[in-house]
Motif scaffolding. Sequence first.
Motif, PDB file in Angstrom:
ATOM      1  N   ASN A 249       0.838  -1.211   0.000  1.00 29.45           N
ATOM      2  CA  ASN A 249       0.000   0.000   0.000  1.00 29.45           C
ATOM      3  C   ASN A 249       0.870   1.257   0.000  1.00 29.45           C
ATOM      4  O   ASN A 249       0.638   2.188  -0.778  1.00 29.45           O
ATOM      5  CB  ASN A 249      -0.915   0.023   1.228  1.00 29.45           C
ATOM      6  N   LEU A 250       1.871   1.255   0.888  1.00 31.94           N
ATOM      7  CA  LEU A 250       2.733   2.437   0.985  1.00 31.94           C
ATOM      8  C   LEU A 250       3.583   2.608  -0.272  1.00 31.94           C
ATOM      9  O   LEU A 250       3.829   3.727  -0.720  1.00 31.94           O
ATOM     10  CB  LEU A 250       3.617   2.351   2.231  1.00 31.94           C
ATOM     11  N   ALA A 251       4.008   1.490  -0.857  1.00 39.68           N
ATOM     12  CA  ALA A 251       4.776   1.565  -2.105  1.00 39.68           C
ATOM     13  C   ALA A 251       3.912   2.162  -3.212  1.00 39.68           C
ATOM     14  O   ALA A 251       4.371   3.000  -3.994  1.00 39.68           O
ATOM     15  CB  ALA A 251       5.272   0.182  -2.506  1.00 39.68           C
ATOM     16  N   ASN A 252       2.646   1.766  -3.271  1.00 40.71           N
ATOM     17  CA  ASN A 252       1.781   2.274  -4.333  1.00 40.71           C
ATOM     18  C   ASN A 252       1.471   3.760  -4.162  1.00 40.71           C
ATOM     19  O   ASN A 252       1.213   4.455  -5.133  1.00 40.71           O
ATOM     20  CB  ASN A 252       0.471   1.475  -4.383  1.00 40.71           C
ATOM     21  N   ILE A 253       1.500   4.220  -2.935  1.00 42.24           N
ATOM     22  CA  ILE A 253       1.233   5.638  -2.684  1.00 42.24           C
ATOM     23  C   ILE A 253       2.501   6.466  -2.837  1.00 42.24           C
ATOM     24  O   ILE A 253       2.500   7.499  -3.482  1.00 42.24           O
ATOM     25  CB  ILE A 253       0.614   5.821  -1.278  1.00 42.24           C
TER      26      ILE A 253
END
Lengths: 315, 315
Positions: A249-253
């Motif tokens: 999730n954090l990588a995608n954001i």
Amino acid sequence: MYYIGVDVGGMSIKGGLVSKDGKIVARYTVPTNVYNKDYSISEDIRKVVEGTMAEGGVTIADVEGIGIGQPGAVDSVRGVIRYSNNIALENVPVVDELKKFFDVPIKINNDANCAALGEQVFGAGKGYNDVVFVTLGTGVGGGFIIDGKLFEGRECAGAEPGHMVIVVNGEKCNCGRKGCWEAYASVSALIRQTKAAMEKDPSSLMHEEAAKEGKVSGMTSFVAAKRGDKTAQEVVDTYIGYVGEGLINLANIFRPDVILLGGAISKEKERLTVPLQKMMDEKSFGAKFNPRVEVKIASLQNDAGILGAAALLLD
Amino acid sequence: MYYIGVDVGGMSIKGGLVSKDGKIVARYTVPTNVYNKDYSISEDIRKVVEGTMAEGGVTIADVEGIGIGQPGAVDSVRGVIRYSNNIALENVPVVDELKKFFDVPIKINNDANCAALGEQVFGAGKGYNDVVFVTLGTGVGGGFIIDGKLFEGRECAGAEPGHMVIVVNGEKCNCGRKGCWEAYASVSALIRQTKAAMEKDPSSLMHEEAAKEGKVSGMTSFVAAKRGDKTAQEVVDTYIGYVGEGLINLANIFRPDVILLGGAISKEKERLTVPLQKMMDEKSFGAKFNPRVEVKIASLQNDAGILGAAALLLD
């Protein structure tokens, strides 16, 4: 010239005299007190700063600045502890209080933000411009370095990735929501998951390991899994899966260069990073055409707080 | 002096001649073609730019720059469409191709990023420094403005909040993961949720509304709920709940001034913002002591693409 880094925790307030290249050359610690109107935490921080200087044989003339890493919500611009849960604090103007004693730049920030910055300046994040730091401890905290600078959100109130829901209506979280990442990826969550699995499988080696240790801990499942226990391995795999979902999730954001893992669980090193890197490479958005996000273990360990607080002066 | 904003979509490529104060004074549109080695999308963008200038009665001497909003993964630094799913494109150096024809600054960015920027410069985000823009359309897209600047992640590959998992092992998402926010908060997801509820309740007014419209759409549940249908209201509440969980996640990470909602569903206005603001005020991290995050409807609607693309020149 040196910096002083102060790491405020629920049990102790640790100070370190930090050289420009990130070495801690002297240390001084006091226990964390209960604070009230008559006795501010600034008083103890002052003692730590003075003790640290004395231990290092320096005076304030040798110190370029003081950085403080504080758990909870911190207004880094005004230098105020807005709120801290573990140490009962509300609206404490620490920087103003300390400026009466020390005529050097004084900065304060959230402890996870400090650790993120410390890793980027002195640790495993050195050389990277965009760093996501995640701590898998009692809770799940995090800090974000964007383009070499700490990102804190408006009025320093962002950067709470632990309170990102990954299971709508899931496990209760301390923050009042249900299903937060922290409720699945913290040490406390892992202990809960371990206990549930132990209850279902009385033959699991986890019982033996817990008995040895005198309690179920965040290590119980990892140790039993290493000994070949299947149920323990399932606990570990499921736990790592939860960690991975949040990291992706954090990588995608943010799509950072690297995600660094700190906190108690990060001691498992490759047993975490190998499966997590695989998940990241397979499942992050557009993994085939987007730049890769590395998953690594943070390197500063227990000194991340002191070094990160000192690094505030460099930001 | 004017800017030209180009909004690339799956069906059409729309151009607008934009004045400095954000008015579209002339428009020109061509249908989106199938592109290959012999016919690049740059050729159609060139036609749109020239058509737009002709419609506005201006020449390139009157134009300060050209901005392009493009769905998919865009390398905004090198001016390359890295990958686009809906229009089959891979590694197209659009900016370099267009520079052969137009001797003005040319910028390209992801369409949701453009819309975010457009809202902050010309729309409902005006006056705010930190803006999260979320589009609830066929998919769930987003754009982030941090401290007045577009945040794109490393190599422009971040800012994909639709692909944040909110239900681990949940509904399948087009990106390959399970449980992404997009699989719960997009129009397609709402249609799936509506159909499931209709199947369970043959007496729901949603059947009547769908028959009127000739199909189940993103509006079916909202319209039937307005008429007092209980099952439809449950669909709407559940859907809004999913939207809210994602918004709060983003608030906890970014703590922006405002979250703006665009896309087809945003036409429901207060029926979205009232319950979402309530969720935000109650459940965002440290809601009692942290600065409030407002939830509002984006204002530029169909022109967000053109205006946002033009705003790239101002960033």
